[in-house]
Design an enzyme around this catalytic site. Structure first.
Site, PDB file in Angstrom:
ATOM      1  CB  ALA A   1      91.154  60.814 109.821  1.00 48.71           C
TER       2      ALA A   1
ATOM      3  N   GLY B   1      82.173  53.964 116.550  1.00 45.57           N
ATOM      4  CA  GLY B   1      82.045  54.890 115.423  1.00 45.57           C
ATOM      5  C   GLY B   1      83.187  54.724 114.447  1.00 45.57           C
TER       6      GLY B   1
ATOM      7  CD  GLU C   1      80.835  66.747 115.474  1.00 44.49           C
ATOM      8  OE1 GLU C   1      80.829  65.904 116.381  1.00 44.49           O
ATOM      9  OE2 GLU C   1      81.868  67.099 114.896  1.00 44.49           O
TER      10      GLU C   1
ATOM     11  CG  ASN D   1      85.043  72.808 112.108  1.00 42.97           C
ATOM     12  OD1 ASN D   1      86.205  73.206 112.047  1.00 42.97           O
ATOM     13  ND2 ASN D   1      84.746  71.583 112.501  1.00 42.97           N
TER      14      ASN D   1
ATOM     15  CE  LYS E   1      90.550  69.936 116.745  1.00 40.44           C
ATOM     16  NZ  LYS E   1      89.982  68.632 116.627  1.00 40.44           N
TER      17      LYS E   1
ATOM     18  CB  SER F   1      86.297  71.799 108.012  1.00 38.57           C
ATOM     19  OG  SER F   1      84.922  72.013 107.753  1.00 38.57           O
ATOM     20  CB  SER F   2      84.677  67.353 110.569  1.00 42.24           C
ATOM     21  OG  SER F   2      84.617  68.405 111.499  1.00 42.24           O
TER      22      SER F   2
HETATM   23  O1  KPL Z   1      89.143  69.683 113.497  1.00 39.94           O
HETATM   24  C1  KPL Z   1      88.985  70.114 112.381  1.00 39.94           C
HETATM   25  C2  KPL Z   1      87.750  69.699 111.660  1.00 39.94           C
HETATM   26  O2  KPL Z   1      87.700  69.721 110.438  1.00 39.94           O
HETATM   27  O3  KPL Z   1      86.807  69.312 112.374  1.00 39.94           O
HETATM   28  C3  KPL Z   1      89.975  71.100 111.789  1.00 39.94           C
HETATM   29  C4  KPL Z   1      91.028  71.451 112.826  1.00 39.94           C
HETATM   30  C5  KPL Z   1      89.253  72.350 111.363  1.00 39.94           C
HETATM   31  C6  KPL Z   1      90.738  70.519 110.636  1.00 39.94           C
HETATM   32  O4  KPL Z   1      89.986  70.350 109.475  1.00 39.94           O
END
Ligand code: KPL
Length: 310
Positions: free
Chosen positions: A129, A7, A268, A193, A185, A255-256
């Site tokens: 990232a 990925g 997700e 998110n 987490k 955020s992702s």
């Molecule tokens: O893990 C993250 C995501 O965006 O999935 C956080 C911790 C919210 C950081 O953006």
């Protein structure tokens, strides 16, 4: 160490670049031929907190080309985990270890079904990232990575994986309780998110408005209750203070899940707030706020083509 990253999105490309820079043998396993060719031709460029730099990269869609790897790191979205583990199977031998550094809960279990639990290592990373385009990544934040086996054993392989991460410049520690780290987490992601995806706000904005602050607080409280009932030991003492601190520390982040919504992609949600809802319901713990977050994000996903255009 021969490392396969499955990925080559934001996190996969960032990790691959750090390992390549440190002279490990890195392969990116992709399911998209065009992107693999593009990365093979142009390498990966990084910008952000680690400066501006570039590495060459080897990318393929066929794991048979790779041969037996020492480490496979799964970095795909949680709904693609099974497919990713199956695709990587030709590169997985008796000594290969498979590490998941994905968001959400359930990935360790799915990978274990495909490759056998003995080979699987769980992990969470606080590296930030953002994908600018295939092969181009913004390193948005430095942060610790935690790895560990579900059985808590600290094996020689686990230690050598940690050494490779550290040698590559990635702050990493081993945990004897990776489940605790994964749930810790999860609670952060459950608080941030979905709310960012619904409101289309950066992480930092959630704590600036009374409305989002209140919903974040409730979502975190429900997720914490579920974790406590499951006797999960969190890696921080005050979940709400931690989630609010992450909002501040990653204030400018998209955020992702918001990134997925902006690209009109699947999110997700089922592996984040969806886990809180399912496990809360099984345990008889009320989870109304997480249920609403799940329903809203699912509605957004299902209605991309029907959004009102001005
Ligand atoms: O893990 C993250 C995501 O965006 O999935 C956080 C911790 C919210 C950081 O953006």
């Amino acid at each position: 160490m021969k490392i396969v990253i499955v990925g080559p999105g934001a996190m996969g490309s960032l990790l691959g670049s750090f390992f390549s820079k440190s002279k490990e043998e890195v392969w990116l396993l992709d399911k998209n031929n065009d992107r693999a060719s593009r990365i093979n031709a142009g390498g990966i460029s990084i910008e952000g907190v680690s400066g501006e730099w570039q590495v060459k990269a080897r990318s393929t869609v066929n794991a048979k080309e790779i041969g037996e790897a020492d480490l496979v790191i799964i970095c795909v979205k949680s709904y693609d985990t099974r497919e990713a583990a199956l695709a990587a199977k030709p590169a997985i031998g008796a000594k290969t270890r498979v590490l998941t550094l994905q968001n959400g809960i359930g990935n360790v279990e799915v990978i274990s079904e495909v490759v056998g639990a003995e080979k699987v290592i769980g992990g969470v990373t606080n590296l930030g990232a953002t994908l600018i385009e295939p092969g181009k990544v913004r390193h948005a934040g430095k942060g610790e990575t935690i790895i560990g086996r579900i059985d808590g054993k600290i094996t020689a392989e686990l230690r050598s994986i940690r050494e490779v991460f550290i040698k590559s410049g990635l702050e990493t520690r081993i945990s004897k309780d990776i489940k605790g780290a994964l749930w810790s987490k999860l609670i952060i992601n459950a608080g941030i998110n979905a709310l960012t995806a619904i409101t289309r706000l950066n992480n930092g904005r959630l704590v600036e408005f009374d409305g989002t602050r209140k919903i974040l607080r409730e979502a975190v409280a429900e997720a914490t209750k579920v974790a406590k009932r499951k006797r999960i030991k969190l890696i921080y003492d005050d979940p709400l203070a931690k989630v609010e601190a992450v909002c501040e520390a990653t204030a400018a982040n998209v955020s992702s899940m918001l990134a997925d919504v902006l690209r009109k992609k699947r999110t997700e949600i089922d592996y984040i707030n969806g886990v809180v809802v399912r496990q809360g319901q099984e345990l008889g713990i009320p989870v109304p706020i997480n249920s609403v977050l799940v329903d809203l994000v699912r509605t957004i996903e299902a209605s991309y083509s029907r959004e009102v255009k001005r």
